[in-house]
Design an enzyme around this catalytic site. Structure first.
Site, PDB file in Angstrom:
ATOM      1  N   HIS A 269       0.880  -1.176   0.000  1.00 48.69           N
ATOM      2  CA  HIS A 269       0.000   0.000   0.000  1.00 48.69           C
ATOM      3  C   HIS A 269       0.909   1.215   0.000  1.00 48.69           C
ATOM      4  CE1 HIS A 269      -2.696   3.138   1.624  1.00 48.69           C
ATOM      5  NE2 HIS A 269      -3.531   2.561   0.786  1.00 48.69           N
ATOM      6  N   ASP A 270       0.719   2.116  -0.948  1.00 47.52           N
ATOM      7  CA  ASP A 270       1.682   3.201  -1.129  1.00 47.52           C
ATOM      8  C   ASP A 270       1.846   4.042   0.135  1.00 47.52           C
ATOM      9  OD1 ASP A 270      -0.833   4.374  -1.392  1.00 47.52           O
ATOM     10  OD2 ASP A 270      -0.554   4.921  -3.490  1.00 47.52           O
ATOM     11  N   THR A 271       0.774   4.189   0.912  1.00 44.70           N
ATOM     12  CA  THR A 271       0.917   4.949   2.149  1.00 44.70           C
ATOM     13  C   THR A 271       1.784   4.211   3.160  1.00 44.70           C
ATOM     14  OG1 THR A 271      -1.275   5.893   1.774  1.00 44.70           O
ATOM     15  CG2 THR A 271      -0.339   6.173   3.967  1.00 44.70           C
TER      16      THR A 271
ATOM     17  N   THR B 258      -2.979  12.168  -4.247  1.00 46.43           N
ATOM     18  CA  THR B 258      -4.382  12.170  -4.647  1.00 46.43           C
ATOM     19  C   THR B 258      -5.286  12.206  -3.425  1.00 46.43           C
ATOM     20  OG1 THR B 258      -3.853  10.919  -6.643  1.00 46.43           O
ATOM     21  CG2 THR B 258      -6.137  10.900  -5.933  1.00 46.43           C
TER      22      THR B 258
ATOM     23  N   GLY C 192       3.544  14.366  -2.773  1.00 43.15           N
ATOM     24  CA  GLY C 192       3.447  15.532  -3.652  1.00 43.15           C
ATOM     25  C   GLY C 192       3.021  16.789  -2.936  1.00 43.15           C
TER      26      GLY C 192
END
Length: 467
Positions: free
Chosen positions: A224-226, A247, A394
């Site tokens: 999971h990217d988080t 996002t 980001g």
């Protein structure tokens, strides 16, 4: 992303970049939003080839991606194109699931915040429509790519925790819950920890990429990217909150054990798996999607606008703008977000923004307000005293967002690294391959030495911002 890691080395280079553009397909009587996974895989393998040409001695590959979405397979073959979590189909899943198990009991079972697109709600819809018939495997998106790279089917724990079908402690599949929802147990693959060596690149892929010898290993990371991003937050976890801002804005704290209180469930905080058995106790805020989808809308109208320019002008803007509820579910689906913001303002007796600059300022003010509120709630629910907020991803580039978050939270914000997800990914790989050692604090110490964050001190909140 190509990482070079050692006890005193942490370097990251971009090997390849490509867009991730969903596709809308006609399905007999309606259209549905899907992920273009075949195109993504083509780009992934092309990027891997570029990384190998830059570094022929590459030792490991690890995949991270977004949560909740999945592919269904039979005999190793993908059946259909995975749906996008923003597709409208998931909406009926809430009623299907809650007819079998109430929301409060569900939270005690899985510790997961309510999001209408969580995997268990999507699966309930797929079950009703017969899409599970004949499938023998379910692979979440990063696990699907790991399978296509290695031929091995596994469920990495951090992302599996977002399905709502793990036990609340995150240690394994909740078979009681799976049975209660009448889902086939056989769909769910063995749970593995981040840092597990899954296998080697498939021989066919090694031939396509002209890899000599066995080539790099395929390593499970915080898929999971988080989860990968939180590995790279340069924080002292006992006193810090983090915001992984892309996002989505994932706002929370890192804990040793889940918080399953009624108050946590009411506040819609989630207990998701972290690397090394940690718990990501957090809340989802809409995030930079509000900006990117607004820009897309304006471009579709023929307006020549640029986000960097709009942010600079919004930073200088001193007039009043509305602060709206960034968590309102109306903002989830693709579409005309400025019109939805204007509708929210009208319903709540506020003047809507008038220009793109005002909309951007309103969005950033609203995100900062939501971030600050989530930090305060996380601290209260977890019994923590927070003295610092870290923003990675980001959003760390967005000076206005970082400063306004510091202002509204009344706490210093440390921004960076921007590429936290990729850094966390390669650090877990490097540790698995013996290139570095130690716990998460040791890995974060390496991040701190390599990436000095930008500090934003809180200022008094400017008056005149309408609510």
């Amino acid at each position: 992303m190509l990482g070079r890691v050692g006890p005193n080395t942490l370097e990251l280079d971009e090997a390849a970049r490509f867009p991730n553009i969903p596709v809308r397909l006609w399905e007999g009587d309606h259209s549905a939003l899907h992920w273009n996974v075949v195109e993504l895989y083509r780009n992934v393998t092309a990027g891997l080839g570029a990384a190998l040409r830059a570094e022929p001695g590459l030792v490991s590959v690890g995949v991270d991606a977004w949560a909740v979405d999945y592919g269904l397979l039979r005999n190793g073959v993908l059946r259909g194109i995975p749906y996008h979590y923003r597709d409208e189909r998931a909406a009926e899943g809430t009623d299907l699931v809650h007819a079998r198990i109430g929301a409060a009991e569900l939270y005690r079972e899985n510790g997961l915040q309510y999001l209408p697109f969580n995997s268990l709600y999507q699966l309930a819809v797929d079950r009703r429509l017969g899409r599970l018939e004949g499938a023998d495997s379910l692979l979440l998106i990063p696990d699907l790519f790991t399978y296509w790279l290695s031929g091995e089917r596994v469920a990495e724990r951090t992302n599996a925790s977002t399905t709502g079908l793990l036990t609340a402690d995150g240690l394994g599949w909740n078979t009681g819950l799976i049975d209660a929802l009448d889902l086939p147990r056989g769909l769910f693959q063995p749970v593995v920890e981040a840092g597990t060596t899954v296998g080697s690149l498939l021989p066919s892929l090694r031939a396509d990429l002209q890899v000599r010898g066995a080539g790099p290993r395929v390593t499970a990371v915080g898929s999971h990217d988080t989860a990968s991003a939180v590995v790279a937050v340069p924080m002292h976890a006992e006193t810090a909150a983090y915001i992984s801002c892309g996002t989505w804005g994932l706002v929370g704290v890192e804990l040793e054990h889940p918080v399953l209180t009624e108050a946590a469930g009411t506040a819609n905080f989630t207990n998701e798996g972290g690397v090394d058995g940690r718990v990501r106790f957090l809340h989802n805020v809409m995030g930079l999607w509000l900006l990117s989808e607004s820009i897309r809308t304006w471009h579709a109208r023929g307006l020549d606008v640029d986000l960097v320019d709009l942010l600079e002008r919004a930073e200088a803007y001193t007039g009043p703008v509305p602060v709206f509820d960034a968590d309102d579910p109306r903002f989830l689906a693709p579409g005309d977000l400025p019109a939805r913001i204007a509708a929210w303002c009208s319903e709540n007796g506020l003047a809507a923004p008038g220009t793109p600059v005002e909309y951007v300022r309103s969005i950033v003010e609203s995100l900062a307000d939501a971030f600050a509120a989530a930090v305060r709630t996380a601290a209260e629910l977890a019994g923590r005293t927070i003295d610092t907020v870290h923003i990675v991803g980001g959003g760390a580039r967005n000076r206005l967002l970082c400063q306004l978050t510091a202002d509204r939270a009344g706490l210093p914000v440390l921004a960076g690294p921007v590429e936290a997800t990729a850094i966390g990914n390669v650090l877990v790989q490097a540790r698995a391959q013996g290139l570095v050692n130690g716990d998460l604090e040791s890995l974060r110490a390496l991040v701190i030495r390599a990436h000095e964050p930008v500090r934003y001190e809180p200022r008094p909140v400017t008056s005149g911002r309408s609510r």
